[in-house]
Design an enzyme around this catalytic site. Structure first.
Site, PDB file in Angstrom:
ATOM      1  N   ARG A   1       2.066  11.210   9.465  1.00  0.00           N
ATOM      2  CA  ARG A   1       0.728  10.802   9.915  1.00  0.00           C
ATOM      3  C   ARG A   1       0.744  10.550  11.408  1.00  0.00           C
ATOM      4  NH1 ARG A   1      -2.544   8.854   5.230  1.00  0.00           N
ATOM      5  NH2 ARG A   1      -4.052   8.407   6.849  1.00  0.00           N
TER       6      ARG A   1
ATOM      7  N   THR B   1      -4.792   5.784   1.958  1.00  0.00           N
ATOM      8  CA  THR B   1      -4.144   7.060   1.653  1.00  0.00           C
ATOM      9  C   THR B   1      -5.203   8.138   1.877  1.00  0.00           C
ATOM     10  OG1 THR B   1      -3.008   8.354  -0.059  1.00  0.00           O
ATOM     11  CG2 THR B   1      -4.726   6.859  -0.816  1.00  0.00           C
ATOM     12  N   THR B   2      -4.812   9.408   1.756  1.00  0.00           N
ATOM     13  CA  THR B   2      -5.775  10.491   1.953  1.00  0.00           C
ATOM     14  C   THR B   2      -6.949  10.273   1.001  1.00  0.00           C
ATOM     15  OG1 THR B   2      -3.841  11.860   2.330  1.00  0.00           O
ATOM     16  CG2 THR B   2      -5.939  12.991   2.155  1.00  0.00           C
TER      17      THR B   2
ATOM     18  N   HIS C   1       4.467  13.351   4.494  1.00  0.00           N
ATOM     19  CA  HIS C   1       3.279  13.403   5.357  1.00  0.00           C
ATOM     20  C   HIS C   1       3.632  12.701   6.659  1.00  0.00           C
ATOM     21  CE1 HIS C   1      -1.353  12.383   5.546  1.00  0.00           C
ATOM     22  NE2 HIS C   1      -0.913  12.948   6.658  1.00  0.00           N
TER      23      HIS C   1
ATOM     24  N   ASN D   1       6.720  13.570  -3.485  1.00  0.00           N
ATOM     25  CA  ASN D   1       6.344  13.027  -2.178  1.00  0.00           C
ATOM     26  C   ASN D   1       7.104  11.709  -1.969  1.00  0.00           C
ATOM     27  OD1 ASN D   1       4.945  11.333  -0.286  1.00  0.00           O
ATOM     28  ND2 ASN D   1       3.230  12.753  -0.359  1.00  0.00           N
TER      29      ASN D   1
ATOM     30  N   GLU E   1      -4.550  23.148  -2.415  1.00  0.00           N
ATOM     31  CA  GLU E   1      -4.095  22.062  -3.284  1.00  0.00           C
ATOM     32  C   GLU E   1      -5.347  21.341  -3.739  1.00  0.00           C
ATOM     33  OE1 GLU E   1      -0.624  19.749  -2.276  1.00  0.00           O
ATOM     34  OE2 GLU E   1      -1.514  17.947  -3.155  1.00  0.00           O
TER      35      GLU E   1
ATOM     36  N   ASP F   1       6.985   9.726   0.781  1.00  0.00           N
ATOM     37  CA  ASP F   1       6.416   8.881   1.843  1.00  0.00           C
ATOM     38  C   ASP F   1       6.634   7.393   1.580  1.00  0.00           C
ATOM     39  OD1 ASP F   1       5.367  11.147   3.006  1.00  0.00           O
ATOM     40  OD2 ASP F   1       3.307  10.751   2.380  1.00  0.00           O
ATOM     41  N   HIS F   2       6.451   6.995   0.312  1.00  0.00           N
ATOM     42  CA  HIS F   2       6.430   5.545   0.068  1.00  0.00           C
ATOM     43  C   HIS F   2       7.814   4.924   0.043  1.00  0.00           C
ATOM     44  CE1 HIS F   2       2.263   5.662   0.182  1.00  0.00           C
ATOM     45  NE2 HIS F   2       2.127   6.379  -0.908  1.00  0.00           N
TER      46      HIS F   2
ATOM     47  N   ARG G   1       2.796   5.698  10.124  1.00  0.00           N
ATOM     48  CA  ARG G   1       2.888   4.450   9.354  1.00  0.00           C
ATOM     49  C   ARG G   1       4.043   4.470   8.355  1.00  0.00           C
ATOM     50  NH1 ARG G   1      -2.432   4.728   5.551  1.00  0.00           N
ATOM     51  NH2 ARG G   1      -3.443   4.883   7.577  1.00  0.00           N
TER      52      ARG G   1
ATOM     53  N   ARG H   1       9.922  -3.652   6.512  1.00  0.00           N
ATOM     54  CA  ARG H   1      10.904  -4.585   7.041  1.00  0.00           C
ATOM     55  C   ARG H   1      11.515  -4.124   8.372  1.00  0.00           C
ATOM     56  NH1 ARG H   1      14.539  -8.622   5.245  1.00  0.00           N
ATOM     57  NH2 ARG H   1      12.776  -9.245   3.939  1.00  0.00           N
TER      58      ARG H   1
ATOM     59  N   GLU I   1       2.965  17.573   4.752  1.00  0.00           N
ATOM     60  CA  GLU I   1       1.520  17.285   4.730  1.00  0.00           C
ATOM     61  C   GLU I   1       1.130  16.890   6.128  1.00  0.00           C
ATOM     62  OE1 GLU I   1       0.054  14.178   2.255  1.00  0.00           O
ATOM     63  OE2 GLU I   1       0.918  15.122   0.507  1.00  0.00           O
TER      64      GLU I   1
ATOM     65  N   HIS J   1      -2.617  14.207  -6.126  1.00  0.00           N
ATOM     66  CA  HIS J   1      -3.206  12.945  -5.670  1.00  0.00           C
ATOM     67  C   HIS J   1      -3.599  12.085  -6.865  1.00  0.00           C
ATOM     68  CE1 HIS J   1      -5.015   9.953  -3.105  1.00  0.00           C
ATOM     69  NE2 HIS J   1      -4.411  10.558  -2.110  1.00  0.00           N
TER      70      HIS J   1
HETATM   71  N1  PXP Z   1      -1.158  15.684  -2.266  1.00  0.00           N
HETATM   72  C1  PXP Z   1      -1.716  15.291  -1.110  1.00  0.00           C
HETATM   73  C2  PXP Z   1      -2.385  16.325  -0.281  1.00  0.00           C
HETATM   74  C3  PXP Z   1      -1.644  13.955  -0.668  1.00  0.00           C
HETATM   75  O1  PXP Z   1      -2.233  13.583   0.492  1.00  0.00           O
HETATM   76  C4  PXP Z   1      -0.937  13.026  -1.454  1.00  0.00           C
HETATM   77  C5  PXP Z   1      -0.784  11.616  -0.960  1.00  0.00           C
HETATM   78  O2  PXP Z   1       0.075  11.600   0.139  1.00  0.00           O
HETATM   79  C6  PXP Z   1      -0.363  13.482  -2.640  1.00  0.00           C
HETATM   80  C7  PXP Z   1      -0.505  14.803  -3.053  1.00  0.00           C
HETATM   81  C8  PXP Z   1       0.394  12.562  -3.534  1.00  0.00           C
HETATM   82  O3  PXP Z   1      -0.469  11.584  -4.008  1.00  0.00           O
HETATM   83  P1  PXP Z   1       0.096  10.364  -4.835  1.00  0.00           P
HETATM   84  O4  PXP Z   1       0.976   9.567  -3.906  1.00  0.00           O
HETATM   85  O5  PXP Z   1      -1.125   9.636  -5.252  1.00  0.00           O
HETATM   86  O6  PXP Z   1       0.885  10.941  -5.983  1.00  0.00           O
END
Ligand code: PXP
Length: 255
Positions: free
Chosen positions: A60, A115-116, A58, A15, A166, A17-18, A64, A26, A85, A206
């Protein structure tokens, strides 16, 4: 050169996202500026080249981290499979049907959460899910429902015609008391067994990290883990490719 996944081993979806979270911190107002970094697409490419079997992002409702343009760029760049996601709103559903990711994982989404926070309530959301799942499947998208390891939720996911669940591993990951941790692990084992009895395919994720992932890999039936935060965190110090390789080494030794 891209690595092939090892047969019969649990697959890793990374993932990214981060990576976008850091860029947004920034460059939120200057996304088209040449300085806007780091690039989630580059992170996805490096994760794939290190052996990731899929890329997860994801989109959102509040945008964000990931932006619509990131998802379209990922759709073009990803060579393994793209897992979107998504919270179940009409806007994001239409986005998914336009993007055509390989997979979607439907998650609950709450504007104020960091987060979720938990799994989807498939029972409370059943009419929305019953309308959305056939549209996604008709478009050739595999549908997964992100749920807590609760028997009623597993039965509801099967009844709704999801192909995958999942399993939410957050309670296991966050437990600090050893007894609580092993009870949460046991819930995940039982949930996976029940899901297999219903013919559901099983992913999990997660809160998984380099310290807590191995016991999850021993749960029979789990096909794929989706991991983001811990890999991106390690990537800051050693780079994305090595962070993915180190996670894969643990997953492959344990599964
Ligand atoms: N699976 C789902 C459904 C999630 O919402 C997330 C967080 O975006 C993840 C996996 C990954 O979680 P983590 O970033 O804590 O590894």
């Amino acid at each position: 050169m891209s690595c092939q996944p090892i047969p019969n081993k649990i697959r890793l979806g990374v993932n990214v996202d981060h990576v976008a979270t850091l860029r947004q911190a920034r460059y939120r107002e200057m996304l088209n500026h040449p300085n806007a970094e780091p690039c989630p697409i580059q992170a996805a490419r490096e994760a794939e080249s290190a052996g990731a079997s899929g890329i997860t992002a994801h989109l959102r409702s509040d945008r964000r981290h990931m932006q619509d343009a990131d998802l379209f760029a990922l759709r073009k760049a990803v060579r393994t499979k793209l897992n979107l996601e998504m919270g179940l709103t009409e806007e994001i559903l239409q986005f998914a049907l336009t993007l055509l990711p390989d997979d979607v994982c439907i998650v609950p989404e709450n504007r104020n959460e960091v987060t979720t926070e938990g799994g989807l309530d498939c029972i409370a959301s059943q009419s929305l899910l019953r309308a959305a799942i056939p549209q996604l499947r008709k478009a050739g998208i595999h549908v997964s429902l992100f749920i807590d390891p609760i028997p009623d939720q597993i039965r509801a996911a099967a009844d709704l015609g999801a192909e995958f669940i999942e399993l939410h591993t957050g309670c296991y990951a966050n437990a600090t008391d050893p007894n609580e941790k092993s009870a949460e692990l046991q819930r995940l084992y039982e949930a996976a067994k029940l899901a297999q009895n219903y013919g559901l395919r099983i992913n999990a994720g997660h809160g998984l990290n380099y310290q807590n992932v191995a016991p999850i890999c021993k749960i029979p039936g789990i096909e794929e883990l989706n991991i983001g935060h811990s890999i991106v965190s390690r990537a800051i110090f050693i780079g994305m490719a090595d962070a993915v390789r180190q996670m894969l080494d643990i997953i492959h030794s344990a599964s």
